[in-house]
Design a protein around this motif. Structure first.
Motif, PDB file in Angstrom:
ATOM      1  N   GLU A 107       0.805  -1.227   0.000  1.00  0.00           N
ATOM      2  CA  GLU A 107       0.000   0.000   0.000  1.00  0.00           C
ATOM      3  C   GLU A 107       0.830   1.265   0.000  1.00  0.00           C
ATOM      4  OE1 GLU A 107      -1.260   0.740   4.591  1.00  0.00           O
ATOM      5  OE2 GLU A 107      -1.804  -1.207   3.751  1.00  0.00           O
ATOM      6  N   ASP A 108       0.241   2.332  -0.541  1.00  0.00           N
ATOM      7  CA  ASP A 108       0.921   3.628  -0.572  1.00  0.00           C
ATOM      8  C   ASP A 108       0.530   4.537   0.588  1.00  0.00           C
ATOM      9  OD1 ASP A 108      -1.614   4.477  -1.346  1.00  0.00           O
ATOM     10  OD2 ASP A 108      -1.049   4.944  -3.418  1.00  0.00           O
ATOM     11  N   LEU A 115      -0.057   9.933   1.677  1.00  0.00           N
ATOM     12  CA  LEU A 115       0.240   8.961   0.629  1.00  0.00           C
ATOM     13  C   LEU A 115       1.694   9.126   0.209  1.00  0.00           C
ATOM     14  CD1 LEU A 115      -2.903   9.315  -1.678  1.00  0.00           C
ATOM     15  CD2 LEU A 115      -2.501   7.597   0.093  1.00  0.00           C
ATOM     16  N   VAL A 118       4.019   9.152  -5.638  1.00  0.00           N
ATOM     17  CA  VAL A 118       3.676   8.065  -6.549  1.00  0.00           C
ATOM     18  C   VAL A 118       4.906   7.413  -7.169  1.00  0.00           C
ATOM     19  CG1 VAL A 118       3.352   9.595  -8.540  1.00  0.00           C
ATOM     20  CG2 VAL A 118       2.113   7.411  -8.417  1.00  0.00           C
ATOM     21  N   GLN A 121       6.491   5.034  -4.559  1.00  0.00           N
ATOM     22  CA  GLN A 121       5.711   3.804  -4.403  1.00  0.00           C
ATOM     23  C   GLN A 121       5.855   2.907  -5.623  1.00  0.00           C
ATOM     24  OE1 GLN A 121       4.391   3.011  -1.630  1.00  0.00           O
ATOM     25  NE2 GLN A 121       3.309   1.137  -2.177  1.00  0.00           N
ATOM     26  N   THR A 141      -3.838   1.537  -3.339  1.00  0.00           N
ATOM     27  CA  THR A 141      -3.740   2.980  -3.159  1.00  0.00           C
ATOM     28  C   THR A 141      -4.805   3.434  -2.168  1.00  0.00           C
ATOM     29  OG1 THR A 141      -3.747   5.156  -4.211  1.00  0.00           O
ATOM     30  CG2 THR A 141      -5.172   3.493  -5.209  1.00  0.00           C
ATOM     31  N   ASP A 142      -4.377   4.210  -1.192  1.00  0.00           N
ATOM     32  CA  ASP A 142      -5.250   4.620  -0.096  1.00  0.00           C
ATOM     33  C   ASP A 142      -5.841   6.013  -0.297  1.00  0.00           C
ATOM     34  OD1 ASP A 142      -4.970   2.248   1.187  1.00  0.00           O
ATOM     35  OD2 ASP A 142      -3.641   2.956   2.758  1.00  0.00           O
ATOM     36  N   THR A 143      -6.092   6.362  -1.534  1.00  0.00           N
ATOM     37  CA  THR A 143      -6.671   7.681  -1.815  1.00  0.00           C
ATOM     38  C   THR A 143      -7.962   7.903  -1.038  1.00  0.00           C
ATOM     39  OG1 THR A 143      -7.730   6.687  -3.768  1.00  0.00           O
ATOM     40  CG2 THR A 143      -5.684   7.900  -4.119  1.00  0.00           C
ATOM     41  N   ALA A 154      -6.793   8.321  -7.741  1.00  0.00           N
ATOM     42  CA  ALA A 154      -6.693   6.864  -7.718  1.00  0.00           C
ATOM     43  C   ALA A 154      -6.305   6.331  -9.103  1.00  0.00           C
ATOM     44  CB  ALA A 154      -8.011   6.248  -7.268  1.00  0.00           C
ATOM     45  N   ARG A 157      -2.624   6.891  -9.836  1.00  0.00           N
ATOM     46  CA  ARG A 157      -1.759   5.982  -9.090  1.00  0.00           C
ATOM     47  C   ARG A 157      -1.852   4.552  -9.609  1.00  0.00           C
ATOM     48  NH1 ARG A 157       0.567   7.505  -4.184  1.00  0.00           N
ATOM     49  NH2 ARG A 157       0.525   9.774  -3.943  1.00  0.00           N
ATOM     50  N   TYR A 161       1.314   2.317 -10.983  1.00  0.00           N
ATOM     51  CA  TYR A 161       1.686   1.028 -10.408  1.00  0.00           C
ATOM     52  C   TYR A 161       1.593  -0.075 -11.450  1.00  0.00           C
ATOM     53  CZ  TYR A 161       0.906   3.847  -6.207  1.00  0.00           C
ATOM     54  OH  TYR A 161       0.943   4.854  -5.274  1.00  0.00           O
ATOM     55  N   VAL A 171      -8.261  -0.538  -4.294  1.00  0.00           N
ATOM     56  CA  VAL A 171      -8.639   0.818  -3.890  1.00  0.00           C
ATOM     57  C   VAL A 171      -9.673   0.702  -2.768  1.00  0.00           C
ATOM     58  CG1 VAL A 171      -9.324   3.115  -4.673  1.00  0.00           C
ATOM     59  CG2 VAL A 171      -8.334   1.494  -6.310  1.00  0.00           C
TER      60      VAL A 171
END
Length: 254
Positions: A107-108, A115, A118, A121, A141-143, A154, A157, A161, A171
């Motif tokens: 996770e980012d 976060l 990018v 990560q 991604t923890d947006t 999101a 990212r 990735y 997500v």
């Protein structure tokens, strides 16, 4: 990884329950679940450590090794990798693969609620894939946990990735159907978190989601069940659940 990847079917998603100790994993396997995840919150809380803290690294590896004894495929929640060093995170991934894990969640989100940049990560994702190409990397991604709630962020990212080699996108917190379809449209198998009262398994399937995780929900339900059981005994009420017998649990153990 091929068998695990094959379980990620858009429209027919893999339901991935999450375990925090061997007994729970063994019981879930007995119920017929083909794959299990771990939950960093459950693993950390069981050890009396902060969620995703570096102090839980070795505990996480040990649990993966135990769960891999079962006839299930195991994906491990490694939070942020327990390190900012790509080489150290790649070493962890290699250790988990050697322990029998077929996938990881990376996770980012960071402990302070921010976060990771990018590009940083993406470098972690790339390092893991270069070191262990066979490992299914579910890039989280923890947006929607960070307060951003932006599907545009999101999307940016997930694309980064994917370019770094991620095999799936996670997500957590994403629920709006239009936003879900937008992320699904990027092409990677999409993993979403089951959110009681906000989504249904069938509804996520219709949107093309490939994997639905329960995250820390089983652990939190277990906490509530333990408290309600004790309260029921004290107050003369009925037990909240019909648990497996002592013998049933013993039979699950090596």
């Amino acid at each position: 990884m091929d068998e695990f990847r094959a379980l990620h079917l858009p429209g027919t998603p893999l339901l991935l329950p999450n375990a925090w100790e061997f007994g729970v994993g063994a019981f879930l396997a007995e119920q017929g679940f083909r794959a299990l995840g771990t939950t960093s919150l459950g693993v950390s809380a069981a050890a009396g450590e902060p969620d995703g803290a570096p102090s839980t690294r070795d505990i996480t590896v040990a649990l993966a090794r135990r769960l891999a004894r079962l006839d299930v495929l195991v994906s491990v929640d490694i939070a942020d990798g327990f390190s900012a060093d790509p080489a150290a995170v790649a070493d962890l991934a290699a250790e988990l693969a050697d322990a029998g894990a077929v996938g990881v969640n990376l996770e980012d989100g960071r402990a302070d609620g921010s976060l990771a940049p990018v590009d940083i990560q993406a470098a972690l994702v790339q390092a893991v894939k270069e070191r262990v190409p066979s490992l299914f990397v579910n890039a989280r991604t923890d947006t929607h946990w960070s307060g951003d709630h932006s599907v545009e962020t999101a999307e940016k990212r997930v694309k980064a990735y994917a370019a770094a080699g991620a095999d799936g996108a996670f997500v957590p917190g994403l629920a709006d159907p239009a936003d879900v379809e937008r992320i699904v449209g990027l092409g990677l198998p999409v993993n979403l978190l089951f959110l009681p009262g906000k989504v249904t398994f069938a509804g996520l399937a219709e949107l093309g989601v490939a994997r639905v995780s329960l995250g820390s929900l089983p652990y939190r339900v277990a906490l509530r069940a333990a408290a309600e059981t004790a309260s029921a005994v004290r107050d003369g009420g009925e037990l909240p659940l019909d648990p497996p017998s002592y013998a049933d649990v013993v039979a699950l153990l090596p």
